[in-house]
Write an enzyme that holds these catalytic residues in place. Sequence first.
Site, PDB file in Angstrom:
ATOM      1  N   CYS A 134     -18.316 -63.989  14.661  1.00 33.98           N
ATOM      2  CA  CYS A 134     -17.023 -64.318  15.270  1.00 33.98           C
ATOM      3  C   CYS A 134     -16.594 -65.741  14.928  1.00 33.98           C
ATOM      4  O   CYS A 134     -16.974 -66.695  15.622  1.00 33.98           O
ATOM      5  CB  CYS A 134     -17.091 -64.129  16.783  1.00 33.98           C
ATOM      6  SG  CYS A 134     -15.513 -64.479  17.579  1.00 33.98           S
ATOM      7  N   CYS A 137     -14.648 -67.457  17.693  1.00 37.01           N
ATOM      8  CA  CYS A 137     -15.445 -67.978  18.810  1.00 37.01           C
ATOM      9  C   CYS A 137     -16.238 -69.221  18.397  1.00 37.01           C
ATOM     10  O   CYS A 137     -16.362 -70.171  19.167  1.00 37.01           O
ATOM     11  CB  CYS A 137     -16.453 -66.954  19.308  1.00 37.01           C
ATOM     12  SG  CYS A 137     -15.907 -65.264  19.300  1.00 37.01           S
ATOM     13  N   ASP A 138     -16.804 -69.200  17.193  1.00 34.77           N
ATOM     14  CA  ASP A 138     -17.808 -70.205  16.845  1.00 34.77           C
ATOM     15  C   ASP A 138     -17.379 -71.226  15.797  1.00 34.77           C
ATOM     16  O   ASP A 138     -18.089 -72.209  15.572  1.00 34.77           O
ATOM     17  CB  ASP A 138     -19.085 -69.492  16.342  1.00 34.77           C
ATOM     18  CG  ASP A 138     -19.658 -68.560  17.404  1.00 34.77           C
ATOM     19  OD1 ASP A 138     -19.517 -68.891  18.590  1.00 34.77           O
ATOM     20  OD2 ASP A 138     -20.224 -67.521  17.050  1.00 34.77           O
TER      21      ASP A 138
END
Length: 309
Positions: A134, A137-138
Amino acid sequence: MIKTDVLIIGAGPAACGAAVYTLRAGLKTVMLGGSSIGGQLLQTNDIENYPGFIDPIPGFDIMDKMHKQCKRLGAEILGETVSRLDTSSTPFKVYTECGKEYEALSVIIATGAAARWLGVKGEGEYKGKGVSACATCDGFFFRGKEVCVIGGGNTAFEDALFLTNFCSKVYLVHRREVFRADKLTVDKAKSNPKIEMLIPYVAEEVKGENGSVTSLVLKNVTDNSLKEIKTSGVFVAVGSIPQTLFLKGSGVETSAGGHVIINEHMSTNIRGVFAAGDCADEFYRQAIIAAGSGAKAAIEAINYVNLVK
Ligand code: NAP
């Protein structure tokens, strides 16, 4: 035991597309969205191919709007994960991991799909320590670093473009010259000076030191030669697998790949149990198609409930 007319398993675009219809038909509708409530779209950066939005819109924002719309119409959206579906008698029974039990006249399975992993050495060990599925997200954690993205689909290309906002360099690793991603996105990536394509390569091993990723070993698929590139992050974007494991033993038929098998009326082999979206769609996997297929499943569920109620 909680009773409902329609129980929708999922809370992504297919689930919301279904809920809008069942709710407007006056049917009590419960949506069990699992721990993340919203599915893959939550991890998609900018959506430009969902009608009605003039400018690109983050996937999170679309899902937020869908959930608010469902709630306004009276949906209950719960963050519960379904562990078992029992179709041996009607009403159908649905059990959740937190120990709750639901009884529903009709069930719509809209559980979507989850990231597919590579299964190479080091991938599991460094998950969450540099290996991620992701970028949304990261990506933030890789500011100023060099990273790799693996895959040749829209997700890989969009992830690579997104990561250029943070990273000093992004390697896009793909196993063949042809991309599944659309031309517009491929062209954007090709003209981005921070992106370097590594083709035709597959990942062989993720290496690290002191609990963080330090390099990725790649194999050239034409001559089998190996090369190791220094990288702090490995973003895996090689497609997805349908989230249907919980259907084992339910009587609902799935394909060898795990997709729910449905007919042209969105019906599974069990009368009253329907499926929509990526959990039942091996080919299209688009938010708009998921939402539309959810609506189709809902229309069939409404007809069914009105017959049996
Ligand atoms: P995808 O289109 O299935 O692409 C997966 C990619 O991973 C392919 O290029 C595939 O290579 C590669 N791959 C698969 N297994 C691999 C392995 N073991 N090692 C190396 N490479 C591997 O998946 P996706 O990119 O997640 O997209 C899924 C669907 O969502 C698509 O329909 C896509 O259009 C859609 N999507 C749309 C948007 C958007 O419109 N904004 C954004 C994201 C996704 P091969 O090509 O060689 O098979």
